[in-house]
Design an enzyme around this catalytic site. Structure first.
Site, PDB file in Angstrom:
ATOM      1  CB  SER A 195       4.803  -1.365   3.866  1.00 26.19           C
ATOM      2  OG  SER A 195       6.069  -1.933   4.086  1.00 26.19           O
ATOM      3  CG  ASP A 359       3.287  -8.993   6.216  1.00 27.87           C
ATOM      4  OD1 ASP A 359       4.506  -9.097   5.990  1.00 27.87           O
ATOM      5  OD2 ASP A 359       2.661  -7.928   6.095  1.00 27.87           O
ATOM      6  CG  HIS A 397       4.373  -6.643   3.315  1.00 28.77           C
ATOM      7  ND1 HIS A 397       4.268  -6.255   4.629  1.00 28.77           N
ATOM      8  CD2 HIS A 397       4.956  -5.601   2.667  1.00 28.77           C
ATOM      9  CE1 HIS A 397       4.777  -5.055   4.780  1.00 28.77           C
ATOM     10  NE2 HIS A 397       5.205  -4.619   3.603  1.00 28.77           N
TER      11      HIS A 397
END
Length: 425
Positions: A195, A359, A397
């Protein structure tokens, strides 16, 4: 009436005595039980025969490293703008003084720290890589709780007024220099980010391409967050939050209060905590109930508001660029009205992108755009799990740091990619 009351109290005394004294193979009473295989058992975890102690709950990264059978090396990294961060090295308990493996640095996402790579015990990436023979280093960004400043306290406004550009320009190279110096393996370090960690890696590698090639062998991006694409719900949430938070330097400070709150909330209302995980990740189907309190020991931590605003700015403009201070301030700082762009075409290192179809922060088209803009001739991108279209197994995610199936669905393919990044002879 008095005899009946006495009789009831005697019976209660016997029951309580049994709860405390019965062997653990039967019915036990442990207040410290903090992992349960079913969500419904968390409210009664103190006396559930199925719940057990997870030592990683509320533990620091060094404690987790030691609890999982390794020594922890701790190093201070001093950045040019005055921040001193601790980074950790996973070392075997018996150090024979022999040659250590290829160095890998793991860089975390928002509102977590280096514990993102250790909190799942043996399933954690840090320990999987260590068992595979790599020399594992765990980075901590300056809002991680492992950082101080030469002038400012963490309670000072100025401590938090720092952008992603600052971290990429000062902290990332300082970490790489430390690892290169300690290992004497400059040029063979592998950078793995998740991320926000991917954003920092690409900012650094595009802004300082020659230096990046000096230190790094390649970049692996898990949930690459360079270009974002939100669902309608998150568009509204982020627009509102970006307006409200502009005058606030830090989100969720001090986070110790939040940790205590979530331990109570998740014990009594575990399904609410699962909904939060679903909202933050896009999927909660792969989350192991046993991990609930351990996860809320590492999330959510403090977050510099400027980091949040810059990520939203990149989404809103569709441009991978530096922090936007406003036209007048931009001219003073950058010499131009608009923030300068980061040119991914400058990235010449081997790059491998892993993303998930569930995600909520990105889509295949945004990952593909990142992939196409990267200038490297050695690059690939994959949807996890690779070659498997089962809707239930597609990653969200945070599945990159929390999936119950992470070893089978991610690590096996990740290790194959890492083999491609062995040091050049």
């Amino acid at each position: 009436m008095g005899e009946r009351t006495t009789e009831n109290m005697s019976l209660m005394f016997v029951l309580v005595t049994l709860l405390y004294s019965t062997p653990t193979s039967c019915f036990t009473f442990h207040k410290e039980n903090n992992a349960c295989p079913r969500l419904l058992e968390y409210p009664v975890k103190a006396f559930s025969p199925h719940c057990y102690v997870n030592p990683n709950v509320l533990s620091s990264t060094p404690e987790m490293i030691k609890q999982n059978g390794y020594k922890c090396g701790t190093y201070k990294v001093v950045s040019e703008d005055g921040y001193t961060s601790l980074i950790f090295r996973v070392l075997p308990q018996e150090d024979d003084g022999g040659e250590k493996g290829q160095p890998i640095v793991l860089d975390h996402g928002v509102q977590v720290n280096s514990a993102a790579w250790t909190w799942m015990g043996n399933r954690s990436l840090a320990f999987v890589l260590a068992r595979a023979g790599y020399d594992v280093w765990l980075a901590n960004q300056r809002d991680s709780g492992y950082t101080t400043h030469i002038k400012y306290k963490t309670s000072d406004y100025r401590f938090w007024t720092t952008t992603l550009d600052d971290v990429a320009s000062y902290e990332v190279p300082a970490i790489l220099k430390t690892i290169a110096s300690e290992t004497n393996k400059s040029g063979s370090i592998i950078y793995i980010g998740h991320s926000r960690g991917t954003v920092l890696g690409f900012m650094y590698a595009s802004e300082y391409p020659d230096e990046a090639q000096k230190y790094l062998r390649g970049v692996v991006a898990l949930a690459p967050a360079v270009y974002l694409e939100f669902s309608f719900f998150f568009k509204i949430v982020f627009y509102v939050a970006a307006i409200i938070l502009r005058k606030i330097p830090v989100i969720n400070y001090p986070d110790i209060l939040t940790k205590k709150f979530y331990q109570i909330l998740c014990t009594n209302l575990p399904h609410v905590c699962m909904l939060i995980i679903y909202a933050a990740s896009g999927s909660a189907s792969q989350f192991l109930p046993d991990d609930l309190l351990a996860f809320y020991s590492i999330f959510p931590l403090s977050l510099s508001t400027m980091h949040f605003i810059q990520l939203f700015q990149i989404y809103r403009t569709g441009r991978f660029q530096k922090y936007d201070y406003g036209k007048k301030q931009n001219i003073l700082k950058y010499g131009q009205a608009e923030p300068p762009l980061y040119h991914l075409s400058n990235v010449k290192l081997p790059v491998y992108l892993f993303y998930g179809k569930r995600d909520v922060y990105m889509k295949k088209k945004t990952v593909k755009r990142t992939f196409e803009e990267i200038g490297s001739s050695e690059k690939e991108y994959f949807s996890v799990p690779i070659g498997n279209d089962d809707p239930k197994l597609q990653f969200g995610h945070n599945d990159f740091i929390s999936s119950r199936y992470i070893e089978e669905l991610l690590y096996q393919d990740l290790l194959k990619v890492l083999n491609k990044l062995k040091p050049k002879e």
